[in-house]
Design a protein around this motif. Structure first.
Motif, PDB file in Angstrom:
ATOM      1  N   ALA A 252       0.835  -1.208   0.000  1.00 58.43           N
ATOM      2  CA  ALA A 252       0.000   0.000   0.000  1.00 58.43           C
ATOM      3  C   ALA A 252       0.864   1.250   0.000  1.00 58.43           C
ATOM      4  CB  ALA A 252      -0.921  -0.004   1.214  1.00 58.43           C
ATOM      5  N   HIS A 253       1.937   1.233   0.784  1.00 58.88           N
ATOM      6  CA  HIS A 253       2.834   2.388   0.827  1.00 58.88           C
ATOM      7  C   HIS A 253       3.453   2.635  -0.543  1.00 58.88           C
ATOM      8  CE1 HIS A 253       6.780   4.358   1.398  1.00 58.88           C
ATOM      9  NE2 HIS A 253       6.104   5.100   2.263  1.00 58.88           N
ATOM     10  N   SER A 254       3.921   1.571  -1.199  1.00 62.80           N
ATOM     11  CA  SER A 254       4.542   1.726  -2.511  1.00 62.80           C
ATOM     12  C   SER A 254       3.556   2.303  -3.523  1.00 62.80           C
ATOM     13  CB  SER A 254       5.053   0.364  -2.991  1.00 62.80           C
ATOM     14  OG  SER A 254       5.589   0.467  -4.294  1.00 62.80           O
ATOM     15  N   ARG A 255       2.331   1.795  -3.533  1.00 69.87           N
ATOM     16  CA  ARG A 255       1.344   2.276  -4.499  1.00 69.87           C
ATOM     17  C   ARG A 255       0.938   3.720  -4.211  1.00 69.87           C
ATOM     18  NH1 ARG A 255      -3.272  -2.194  -5.037  1.00 69.87           N
ATOM     19  NH2 ARG A 255      -4.191  -0.473  -6.215  1.00 69.87           N
ATOM     20  N   MET A 256       0.779   4.065  -2.952  1.00 71.30           N
ATOM     21  CA  MET A 256       0.366   5.426  -2.608  1.00 71.30           C
ATOM     22  C   MET A 256       1.494   6.430  -2.782  1.00 71.30           C
ATOM     23  SD  MET A 256      -2.794   5.360  -2.093  1.00 71.30           S
ATOM     24  CE  MET A 256      -2.848   4.032  -3.330  1.00 71.30           C
ATOM     25  N   GLU A 257       2.738   5.986  -2.624  1.00 68.41           N
ATOM     26  CA  GLU A 257       3.868   6.880  -2.894  1.00 68.41           C
ATOM     27  C   GLU A 257       3.915   7.212  -4.385  1.00 68.41           C
ATOM     28  OE1 GLU A 257       7.114   9.302  -2.581  1.00 68.41           O
ATOM     29  OE2 GLU A 257       5.828   8.526  -0.978  1.00 68.41           O
ATOM     30  N   GLY A 258       3.646   6.208  -5.223  1.00 63.57           N
ATOM     31  CA  GLY A 258       3.569   6.471  -6.653  1.00 63.57           C
ATOM     32  C   GLY A 258       2.438   7.426  -6.992  1.00 63.57           C
ATOM     33  N   LEU A 259       1.288   7.257  -6.339  1.00 61.74           N
ATOM     34  CA  LEU A 259       0.151   8.145  -6.574  1.00 61.74           C
ATOM     35  C   LEU A 259       0.456   9.559  -6.093  1.00 61.74           C
ATOM     36  CD1 LEU A 259      -2.755   8.606  -7.451  1.00 61.74           C
ATOM     37  CD2 LEU A 259      -3.505   7.751  -5.219  1.00 61.74           C
ATOM     38  N   ARG A 260       1.145   9.679  -4.962  1.00 60.37           N
ATOM     39  CA  ARG A 260       1.521  11.008  -4.454  1.00 60.37           C
ATOM     40  C   ARG A 260       2.387  11.738  -5.463  1.00 60.37           C
ATOM     41  NH1 ARG A 260       5.677  13.510  -3.115  1.00 60.37           N
ATOM     42  NH2 ARG A 260       6.978  11.670  -3.373  1.00 60.37           N
ATOM     43  N   ARG A 261       3.336  11.026  -6.076  1.00 62.00           N
ATOM     44  CA  ARG A 261       4.207  11.656  -7.071  1.00 62.00           C
ATOM     45  C   ARG A 261       3.414  12.073  -8.309  1.00 62.00           C
ATOM     46  NH1 ARG A 261       7.958   7.523  -5.421  1.00 62.00           N
ATOM     47  NH2 ARG A 261       7.295   6.204  -7.176  1.00 62.00           N
ATOM     48  N   GLN A 262       2.453  11.249  -8.707  1.00 61.41           N
ATOM     49  CA  GLN A 262       1.622  11.626  -9.849  1.00 61.41           C
ATOM     50  C   GLN A 262       0.832  12.897  -9.565  1.00 61.41           C
ATOM     51  OE1 GLN A 262      -0.710   8.517 -11.822  1.00 61.41           O
ATOM     52  NE2 GLN A 262       0.557   6.983 -10.810  1.00 61.41           N
ATOM     53  N   CYS A 263       0.298  13.005  -8.351  1.00 58.52           N
ATOM     54  CA  CYS A 263      -0.441  14.216  -7.985  1.00 58.52           C
ATOM     55  C   CYS A 263       0.460  15.444  -8.052  1.00 58.52           C
ATOM     56  CB  CYS A 263      -1.022  14.081  -6.571  1.00 58.52           C
ATOM     57  SG  CYS A 263      -2.367  12.882  -6.416  1.00 58.52           S
ATOM     58  N   ALA A 264       1.678  15.303  -7.550  1.00 56.79           N
ATOM     59  CA  ALA A 264       2.603  16.449  -7.481  1.00 56.79           C
ATOM     60  C   ALA A 264       3.047  16.916  -8.860  1.00 56.79           C
ATOM     61  CB  ALA A 264       3.821  16.081  -6.631  1.00 56.79           C
ATOM     62  N   THR A 265       2.961  16.039  -9.872  1.00 53.74           N
ATOM     63  CA  THR A 265       3.399  16.408 -11.222  1.00 53.74           C
ATOM     64  C   THR A 265       2.226  16.568 -12.190  1.00 53.74           C
ATOM     65  OG1 THR A 265       3.728  14.064 -11.775  1.00 53.74           O
ATOM     66  CG2 THR A 265       5.629  15.285 -10.937  1.00 53.74           C
ATOM     67  N   GLN A 266       1.008  16.407 -11.701  1.00 53.24           N
ATOM     68  CA  GLN A 266      -0.171  16.496 -12.567  1.00 53.24           C
ATOM     69  C   GLN A 266      -0.372  17.927 -13.061  1.00 53.24           C
ATOM     70  OE1 GLN A 266      -1.893  14.037 -13.613  1.00 53.24           O
ATOM     71  NE2 GLN A 266      -3.752  14.877 -14.451  1.00 53.24           N
ATOM     72  N   ILE A 267      -0.696  18.086 -14.345  1.00 51.77           N
ATOM     73  CA  ILE A 267      -0.996  19.395 -14.922  1.00 51.77           C
ATOM     74  C   ILE A 267      -2.507  19.589 -14.914  1.00 51.77           C
ATOM     75  CG2 ILE A 267      -0.877  20.845 -16.965  1.00 51.77           C
ATOM     76  CD1 ILE A 267       1.631  19.324 -17.778  1.00 51.77           C
ATOM     77  N   VAL A 268      -2.968  20.627 -14.233  1.00 57.44           N
ATOM     78  CA  VAL A 268      -4.387  20.984 -14.236  1.00 57.44           C
ATOM     79  C   VAL A 268      -4.505  22.322 -14.948  1.00 57.44           C
ATOM     80  CG1 VAL A 268      -6.407  21.477 -12.830  1.00 57.44           C
ATOM     81  CG2 VAL A 268      -4.779  19.749 -12.076  1.00 57.44           C
ATOM     82  N   ALA A 269      -5.104  22.314 -16.134  1.00 57.88           N
ATOM     83  CA  ALA A 269      -5.170  23.527 -16.953  1.00 57.88           C
ATOM     84  C   ALA A 269      -6.492  24.248 -16.722  1.00 57.88           C
ATOM     85  CB  ALA A 269      -5.021  23.174 -18.423  1.00 57.88           C
ATOM     86  N   LEU A 270      -6.398  25.575 -16.565  1.00 58.57           N
ATOM     87  CA  LEU A 270      -7.596  26.400 -16.375  1.00 58.57           C
ATOM     88  C   LEU A 270      -7.307  27.789 -16.940  1.00 58.57           C
ATOM     89  CD1 LEU A 270     -10.449  26.746 -15.246  1.00 58.57           C
ATOM     90  CD2 LEU A 270      -9.440  27.345 -13.032  1.00 58.57           C
ATOM     91  N   ASP A 271      -8.092  28.220 -17.930  1.00 62.08           N
ATOM     92  CA  ASP A 271      -7.922  29.531 -18.556  1.00 62.08           C
ATOM     93  C   ASP A 271      -6.486  29.775 -19.011  1.00 62.08           C
ATOM     94  OD1 ASP A 271     -10.569  29.902 -18.007  1.00 62.08           O
ATOM     95  OD2 ASP A 271     -10.258  31.280 -16.322  1.00 62.08           O
ATOM     96  N   GLY A 272      -5.869  28.726 -19.572  1.00 66.62           N
ATOM     97  CA  GLY A 272      -4.512  28.858 -20.081  1.00 66.62           C
ATOM     98  C   GLY A 272      -3.430  28.825 -19.018  1.00 66.62           C
ATOM     99  N   GLN A 273      -3.829  28.633 -17.766  1.00 72.84           N
ATOM    100  CA  GLN A 273      -2.862  28.574 -16.667  1.00 72.84           C
ATOM    101  C   GLN A 273      -2.675  27.126 -16.216  1.00 72.84           C
ATOM    102  OE1 GLN A 273      -1.191  31.328 -15.258  1.00 72.84           O
ATOM    103  NE2 GLN A 273      -2.060  32.368 -17.040  1.00 72.84           N
ATOM    104  N   GLU A 274      -1.460  26.794 -15.778  1.00 74.47           N
ATOM    105  CA  GLU A 274      -1.187  25.469 -15.244  1.00 74.47           C
ATOM    106  C   GLU A 274      -1.239  25.524 -13.720  1.00 74.47           C
ATOM    107  OE1 GLU A 274       2.451  23.948 -16.716  1.00 74.47           O
ATOM    108  OE2 GLU A 274       1.826  23.988 -18.825  1.00 74.47           O
ATOM    109  N   LEU A 275      -2.126  24.732 -13.146  1.00 73.61           N
ATOM    110  CA  LEU A 275      -2.301  24.695 -11.699  1.00 73.61           C
ATOM    111  C   LEU A 275      -1.787  23.366 -11.169  1.00 73.61           C
ATOM    112  CD1 LEU A 275      -5.967  26.058 -11.516  1.00 73.61           C
ATOM    113  CD2 LEU A 275      -3.823  27.359 -11.567  1.00 73.61           C
TER     114      LEU A 275
END
Length: 325
Positions: A252-275
């Motif tokens: 569980a720790h290994s899978r959630m650590e991978g998910l945490r990294r994905q969240c930290a690098t995820q691009i959320v675009a809104l009105d041309g801005q990266e959040l």
């Protein structure tokens, strides 16, 4: 520049015109030995040396062997070609990946054969192209995920419409069934609590619209990182939960650590801005951290609190209990 050497006429005007354009480097090399006869100020600045420390030297004396060999080979190809030759170079320079469009032209000047080279830095343009491509691919993936989500939402009472995750009530039912099954079959499962960290100033400025996009991103990430036998839900505006069936603390720790990294690098675009956004994660398991539903929930809450106290963007495991509940 060596005494007596000069480029004259149309060639000199061409080089001078390009030398004044932002981002262009100009050099002239002796075709026989590859030594620099002339460099413009922009190229000298790139090398980090004054022009008089470059003129008279070859790439082998100024650059790392692998890069010097690459450039010498390209120069020889241009000299053999005879006419103007264009190409591209990609290499690491002082810790950065750089990309160049290069024009080489062999001519006779000053009583010798020389190789004139024009370099244009393409790094910023290629980076923009790469970012645009990534944004388009992400939008396409989001559209596909939204289509799949609409198909899954046949029963709105079991799913949160904003994220496609289970509702809290449905998640509680799944957890009770998992606990009964694990108790009967003497197997383990993991419970994960996730909380969005404090938003950045940019995210806060966009308000609810940014929050909605982040919720959508969290839904996609959680659905993409859980199996059919697992369950995930949105608890409230900032918190999510995941139930990992048949999984212990280490996995569980290994899978959630991978998910945490994905969240930290995820691009959320809104009105041309990266959040961006990050999450704090607490992980507990049955029966290693507790042997009741209430105990597992309490241990998971405590682990999440520790992750937040560490400054967020972290995964923390609940303590393993020895002996009784």
């Amino acid at each position: 520049m060596p005494a007596g050497f000069a480029l004259e006429g149309a060639l000199a005007q061409l080089l001078e015109a390009h030398a004044t354009q932002q981002g262009w480097f100009v050099s002239v090399k002796d075709a026989a030995d590859g030594r620099y006869l002339q460099v413009n100020a922009a190229l000298a600045e790139f090398f980090g040396r004054p022009p008089d420390e470059i003129v008279g030297r070859s790439d082998a004396e100024l650059l790392e062997p692998a890069l010097a060999t690459l450039l010498r080979s390209a120069d020889q190809t241009a000299l053999a070609h005879g006419a103007a030759l264009t190409g591209e170079h990609r290499f690491d320079w002082r810790g950065e990946r750089r990309e160049w469009a290069v024009l080489r032209l062999a001519v006779h000047a000053g009583g010798r054969r020389v190789l004139c080279t024009l370099w244009q830095d393409q790094s910023a343009q290629r980076q923009r192209e790469s970012q645009l491509k990534a944004a388009i691919e992400q939008l396409e993936q989001q559209q596909k995920a939204n289509v799949a989500l609409r198909r899954e939402l046949g029963d709105h009472g079991l799913r949160d419409q904003a994220t496609g995750l289970s509702t809290s009530a449905h998640f509680e039912d799944q957890m009770r069934r998992e606990l009964d099954l694990s108790t009967r079959e003497h197997r383990e499962f993991a419970l994960v609590y996730m909380e969005l960290d404090a938003p950045s100033a940019k995210v806060a400025a966009f308000g609810e619209r940014a929050q909605e996009r982040i919720h959508e991103a969290m839904g996609r990430l959680l659905r993409g990182n859980t199996r059919a036998m697992d369950a995930s839900c949105r608890i409230d505006e900032r918190r999510f939960a995941v139930l990992l069936s048949g999984v212990g603390l280490a996995t569980a720790h290994s899978r959630m650590e991978g998910l945490r990294r994905q969240c930290a690098t995820q691009i959320v675009a809104l009105d041309g801005q990266e959040l961006g956004f990050t999450v704090s994660v607490g992980v507990a398991s049955y029966p290693h951290t507790a042997q009741t539903q209430e105990g597992v929930v309490s241990a998971c809450e405590a682990a999440l609190t520790q992750a937040r106290q560490r400054g967020g963007n972290a995964v923390t495991l609940a303590s393993i209990r020895f002996g009784g509940n």
